[in-house]
Design a protein around this motif. Structure first.
Motif, PDB file in Angstrom:
ATOM      1  N   GLY A  60       5.526  33.311 -13.045  1.00 53.18           N
ATOM      2  CA  GLY A  60       6.483  33.248 -14.141  1.00 53.18           C
ATOM      3  C   GLY A  60       7.697  34.120 -13.875  1.00 53.18           C
ATOM      4  O   GLY A  60       7.550  35.287 -13.502  1.00 53.18           O
TER       5      GLY A  60
ATOM      6  N   LEU B 288       1.946  31.491 -24.191  1.00 54.30           N
ATOM      7  CA  LEU B 288       1.117  31.574 -22.989  1.00 54.30           C
ATOM      8  C   LEU B 288      -0.347  31.801 -23.339  1.00 54.30           C
ATOM      9  O   LEU B 288      -1.247  31.138 -22.794  1.00 54.30           O
ATOM     10  CB  LEU B 288       1.618  32.698 -22.087  1.00 54.30           C
TER      11      LEU B 288
ATOM     12  N   TRP C 123       0.382  30.239 -10.975  1.00 47.60           N
ATOM     13  CA  TRP C 123       1.691  29.945 -11.553  1.00 47.60           C
ATOM     14  C   TRP C 123       2.444  31.266 -11.654  1.00 47.60           C
ATOM     15  O   TRP C 123       1.971  32.194 -12.310  1.00 47.60           O
ATOM     16  CB  TRP C 123       1.547  29.312 -12.946  1.00 47.60           C
TER      17      TRP C 123
ATOM     18  N   PHE D 249      13.829  33.370  -8.113  1.00 46.31           N
ATOM     19  CA  PHE D 249      12.854  32.313  -8.384  1.00 46.31           C
ATOM     20  C   PHE D 249      12.966  31.203  -7.344  1.00 46.31           C
ATOM     21  O   PHE D 249      11.956  30.605  -6.930  1.00 46.31           O
ATOM     22  CB  PHE D 249      13.057  31.749  -9.799  1.00 46.31           C
TER      23      PHE D 249
ATOM     24  N   ALA E 114       7.241  28.964 -12.580  1.00 48.27           N
ATOM     25  CA  ALA E 114       7.653  28.588 -13.930  1.00 48.27           C
ATOM     26  C   ALA E 114       8.824  29.448 -14.368  1.00 48.27           C
ATOM     27  O   ALA E 114       8.761  30.675 -14.280  1.00 48.27           O
ATOM     28  CB  ALA E 114       6.490  28.741 -14.912  1.00 48.27           C
ATOM     29  N   ILE E 115       9.896  28.813 -14.824  1.00 44.47           N
ATOM     30  CA  ILE E 115      11.062  29.554 -15.308  1.00 44.47           C
ATOM     31  C   ILE E 115      11.348  29.142 -16.744  1.00 44.47           C
ATOM     32  O   ILE E 115      11.078  28.006 -17.152  1.00 44.47           O
ATOM     33  CB  ILE E 115      12.311  29.321 -14.430  1.00 44.47           C
ATOM     34  N   ILE E 116      11.900  30.077 -17.512  1.00 48.04           N
ATOM     35  CA  ILE E 116      12.259  29.783 -18.888  1.00 48.04           C
ATOM     36  C   ILE E 116      13.613  30.402 -19.212  1.00 48.04           C
ATOM     37  O   ILE E 116      13.922  31.514 -18.781  1.00 48.04           O
ATOM     38  CB  ILE E 116      11.177  30.267 -19.881  1.00 48.04           C
TER      39      ILE E 116
ATOM     40  N   VAL F 245      12.076  34.891 -15.157  1.00 46.83           N
ATOM     41  CA  VAL F 245      13.195  34.674 -16.071  1.00 46.83           C
ATOM     42  C   VAL F 245      14.487  34.811 -15.257  1.00 46.83           C
ATOM     43  O   VAL F 245      14.875  35.921 -14.894  1.00 46.83           O
ATOM     44  CB  VAL F 245      13.188  35.696 -17.227  1.00 46.83           C
TER      45      VAL F 245
ATOM     46  N   ILE G   9       2.930  37.450 -13.071  1.00 51.05           N
ATOM     47  CA  ILE G   9       4.248  38.082 -13.086  1.00 51.05           C
ATOM     48  C   ILE G   9       4.216  39.243 -12.104  1.00 51.05           C
ATOM     49  O   ILE G   9       3.233  39.996 -12.060  1.00 51.05           O
ATOM     50  CB  ILE G   9       4.594  38.579 -14.500  1.00 51.05           C
TER      51      ILE G   9
ATOM     52  N   GLY H 205       7.160  33.828 -26.118  1.00 45.68           N
ATOM     53  CA  GLY H 205       6.578  33.388 -24.864  1.00 45.68           C
ATOM     54  C   GLY H 205       5.153  33.887 -24.680  1.00 45.68           C
ATOM     55  O   GLY H 205       4.271  33.150 -24.225  1.00 45.68           O
TER      56      GLY H 205
ATOM     57  N   ILE I  52      -0.451  33.124 -16.212  1.00 48.23           N
ATOM     58  CA  ILE I  52       0.842  33.242 -15.546  1.00 48.23           C
ATOM     59  C   ILE I  52       0.872  34.566 -14.791  1.00 48.23           C
ATOM     60  O   ILE I  52       0.601  35.623 -15.363  1.00 48.23           O
ATOM     61  CB  ILE I  52       2.005  33.194 -16.554  1.00 48.23           C
TER      62      ILE I  52
END
Length: 209
Positions: free
Chosen positions: A123, A66, A121, A140, A48-50, A125, A75, A62, A73
């Motif tokens: 996460g 979440l 998932w 990513f 998942a990218i934002i 950025v 990380i 965020g 998520i």
């Protein structure tokens, strides 16, 4: 069908199982005037990218979203952080330590973790923490490619206080082509807290006034 305000987490997506905190943070997110808009994909595994990331407020929003969704998520962070008083907080959030200077590299470590679980998932950025970076970081992409995972894209839209769920993209293996396709999902679908700090490749895709 598109869902507005705050979607329900689909059954295959990994969840935290914290119903009390879910209610609290969902209400907190909505009370700030924000909404989640889009159809949440029912996938057991994804990267998942934002974007964009131009303010610490992004992280706060965020985090609210979440926990309001109750999504777990994962990380990945520097292992050195786990030798500090932050360790309990990092573990609660879902941060997993990686050693960045190992011969196999941290990407291989992350892929190994992904392959050992049925639901995860990850996460990330893509812009990192720099102001107006010249390019998007490719970590990513390499993780998704090596682990054979789809990419789920999200965006911040400060103009209308919305986090957009943009969709799912399956990689072809051609980095330049795939990156251009991913950019298309973002075009006109985001606005930043600090527009001048948006990553250079994304600046041309900002919403028009």
């Amino acid at each position: 069908m598109s869902t507005t305000r705050f979607p329900k987490l689909p059954p295959l997506v990994p969840s935290r199982g914290g119903k009390l905190s879910q209610t609290l943070f969902k209400q907190l997110f909505l009370a700030q005037g924000w909404q989640l808009k889009g159809e949440f994909p029912n996938l057991p595994k994804a990267v998942a990218i934002i974007s964009p990331h131009t303010s610490n407020i992004d992280a706060w929003l965020g985090f609210n979203a979440l926990l309001g969704l109750d999504i777990q998520i994962t990380i990945f962070g520097k292992d050195s952080l786990f030798r500090t008083p932050l360790k309990p907080i990092l573990e609660w959030i879902g941060v997993v330590p990686v050693v960045r200077d190992t011969p196999q590299g941290h990407t291989r470590q992350i892929v190994d973790v992904i392959n050992k679980t049925d639901r995860i998932w990850v996460g990330m950025v893509p812009e990192g923490s720099r102001k107006a970076p010249e390019k998007i970081r490719s970590g990513f992409y390499h993780i998704a490619k090596a682990a054979h995972l789809p990419i789920v894209m999200f965006s911040f839209d400060y103009d209308i206080k919305t986090v957009h769920i943009l969709g799912v993209y399956h990689l072809t293996g051609d980095y330049e082509y795939d990156l251009e396709q991913i950019y298309k999902y973002y075009e006109g679908k985001f606005s930043a807290k600090n527009p001048d700090w948006v990553a250079k490749p994304l600046q041309k895709l900002l919403k028009k006034d």
